[in-house]
Design an enzyme around this catalytic site. Sequence first.
Site, PDB file in Angstrom:
ATOM      1  N   CYS A   1       5.038  -4.873 -21.489  1.00 29.51           N
ATOM      2  CA  CYS A   1       4.450  -4.283 -20.276  1.00 29.51           C
ATOM      3  C   CYS A   1       5.250  -4.642 -19.018  1.00 29.51           C
ATOM      4  O   CYS A   1       4.825  -4.311 -17.914  1.00 29.51           O
ATOM      5  CB  CYS A   1       2.997  -4.685 -20.114  1.00 29.51           C
ATOM      6  SG  CYS A   1       2.762  -6.450 -19.903  1.00 29.51           S
TER       7      CYS A   1
ATOM      8  N   GLU B   1       5.715 -14.242 -21.333  1.00 25.40           N
ATOM      9  CA  GLU B   1       6.511 -14.123 -20.107  1.00 25.40           C
ATOM     10  C   GLU B   1       7.106 -15.456 -19.678  1.00 25.40           C
ATOM     11  O   GLU B   1       7.797 -15.537 -18.668  1.00 25.40           O
ATOM     12  CB  GLU B   1       5.679 -13.497 -18.986  1.00 25.40           C
ATOM     13  CG  GLU B   1       4.343 -14.143 -18.741  1.00 25.40           C
ATOM     14  CD  GLU B   1       3.506 -13.419 -17.688  1.00 25.40           C
ATOM     15  OE1 GLU B   1       4.013 -12.553 -16.967  1.00 25.40           O
ATOM     16  OE2 GLU B   1       2.313 -13.739 -17.600  1.00 25.40           O
TER      17      GLU B   1
ATOM     18  N   HIS C   1       0.833  -1.211   0.000  1.00 20.87           N
ATOM     19  CA  HIS C   1       0.000   0.000   0.000  1.00 20.87           C
ATOM     20  C   HIS C   1       0.862   1.254   0.000  1.00 20.87           C
ATOM     21  O   HIS C   1       0.564   2.231  -0.678  1.00 20.87           O
ATOM     22  CB  HIS C   1      -0.888   0.035   1.252  1.00 20.87           C
ATOM     23  CG  HIS C   1      -1.787  -1.133   1.357  1.00 20.87           C
ATOM     24  ND1 HIS C   1      -2.669  -1.488   0.361  1.00 20.87           N
ATOM     25  CD2 HIS C   1      -1.940  -2.067   2.328  1.00 20.87           C
ATOM     26  CE1 HIS C   1      -3.327  -2.570   0.719  1.00 20.87           C
ATOM     27  NE2 HIS C   1      -2.898  -2.950   1.907  1.00 20.87           N
TER      28      HIS C   1
ATOM     29  N   ASP D   1       8.566 -11.543 -15.494  1.00 22.18           N
ATOM     30  CA  ASP D   1       8.584 -13.001 -15.404  1.00 22.18           C
ATOM     31  C   ASP D   1       9.494 -13.623 -16.458  1.00 22.18           C
ATOM     32  O   ASP D   1      10.137 -14.643 -16.198  1.00 22.18           O
ATOM     33  CB  ASP D   1       7.163 -13.558 -15.552  1.00 22.18           C
ATOM     34  CG  ASP D   1       6.426 -13.513 -14.226  1.00 22.18           C
ATOM     35  OD1 ASP D   1       7.014 -13.941 -13.217  1.00 22.18           O
ATOM     36  OD2 ASP D   1       5.285 -13.032 -14.198  1.00 22.18           O
TER      37      ASP D   1
END
Length: 602
Positions: free
Chosen positions: A526, A455, A213, A479
């Site tokens: 991405c 990935e 967070h 990944d």
Amino acid sequence: MKLSHGLKMALENNELMNASQEIVIKGIGGSPGICIGKAYIVDREGVDVVQQYYLFDSDLDAEIDRFKKAVANATKEMEDIIASVPSEYHEQLYILETHKVLLKDKKLYDKTCTMIEANKINAEWALKKVSTEIRRVFDDMSDSFFRERGADVAHVTDRIMRNLTGNKPQEQIQDINKRVILIARDLSPAETSQIQLHKVQGFVTELGGKTSHTSIIARTLQVPAVLGVTGAKEVITSESIIIVDGTKGAVILNPSDDSLIEYEEKKSISERRRKHMMRFSSKPAMTPDGAQKKVMGNIELLEEVVSVLDHGADGIGLYRTEFLYMTSNELPTEDQLFENYREVADLMYPLPVTIRTLDINGDKKAGIFNGHEETNPVLGLRAIRYCLKRPEIFKTQLRAILRAAEYGNVRLMFPMISGVKEILAAKKLLDETKNDLLNDKISFNGDIEVGIMIEVPSAAILSDLMADYVDFFSIGTNDLIQYALAIDRGNHDVAHLFQPLHPAIIRLVKTVSEAAQKKKVKLFMCGEMAADPFHVPILLALGIDEFSMNPPSIPSVKSIIRQISTENMVPFLEKVLKQQSPDEIIQIVQDTYGDLFKETIR
Ligand code: PEP
Ligand code: MG
């Protein structure tokens, strides 16, 4: 200075530049940028030391009542906090609501009551045992996102514990009235919601990582954050001047005058550049020779759309959809998912939104995804593998995405594809979902682009075969690097080996690029590799069409793209492909394009 054993270890593992004066502690860069200011220690008591005692049978009912009363008080506190959240921070309410629900969660609440009764122990002890058990499950997970959900359990436990023991936090976090750098073990969403966030210059926490967070909030506020700084609360003294370098993931204590001058300069240069770049961020990312590229944003939460738009993104290249599955003990309903996706699509319209289907970790112990234990979850029943095994969960998400696609420019993306069969199986379920929606007479848009993440190395190697079944590839370097180089992406000990410019990675991307070009499939990236301006020349040479990244990186990547002509990149790429090591490749990029980076924020 007296150092604890833990801290000594932490410092030994870190870079001790000058023990008597300046100390550099390394952590995880959760939000980029530099800040220099006074430290403010958030001294929240944890649940580490609790009273432990056995009870007589006759005292058990009263003890359970005491526990229930503490939970009721904690719930009331949460309600008060929720009611006091200023409207500009309302986007954080869902996290606070989650904590409120967690207080009464069966695994925590009922189990603690049972534990008091069964073991005849006091409430604090029972709560600590139950909480530790739940957190251990989260801690064991390999995916950092889920690992950090253990922090939610810790915050909730902490609140009940304080009500049991009568200990109140030592200082009132909401009373901070000067510009400070917050130093904390971890910050709960309830705490961050009470801080006047405009007073915060930066964050340093002992726990957490890129998806915690605190990182999300820091990125949204655009202030630097360094997380995972072991022993930070012990070594940093309140009111001392420190430097936080969120880009490098470093905290500098007792900075020398030279360092202060150097960082002040760096900070003002980078702020000037950022302001300058922001002025042009909405302009297209067109190369000098007219190649039109797109620079998109990655998001995890609906609330991040604002940041994506503010930074001039050309769309959303990756919407990670796991969060809604983690905020409750029940699976989200189709309508809840639909509402969320519809809002993102609508806010972004006409710009595209790439919704990635569930990339849940293979660790089946995770809350709603209960199941068998896996020895190696990252190589287990993760993402598309899980979805294919649980088609009812997958189809609910697909229905929501297809329905939301009526309200915007939505693309669908499948994660962790490793072979053609998986694409065919996923697409079959997609077709079935469209038929179901037709039969149910529910309106949707079935005419959307469908792509896959590349990935897994096998997907890169087979990309020519994959290309026949998809509209786009999106290379997930986080990944891809992990799997291709056998480097755990979350392991600090091997972090130096996680190298995007490794020759093997460049060759894998090239293989995908050639397949994409031959089969006229769009090529996106991405993974975090796309967010670093230094990688842009090679990625342009490799023919990436769309770059997607954390929103604050967008302006500098756009700026670099606007300065590099894609003509005559063949000799540059040939040279790169001849190199044997990442260092040699870095040198070539530096020699060829180094001047550009002098003016860019990295
Ligand atoms: C990636 O693997 O590069 C990626 C973008 O996906 P995630 O980080 O969500 O695994
Ligand atoms: Mg991934």
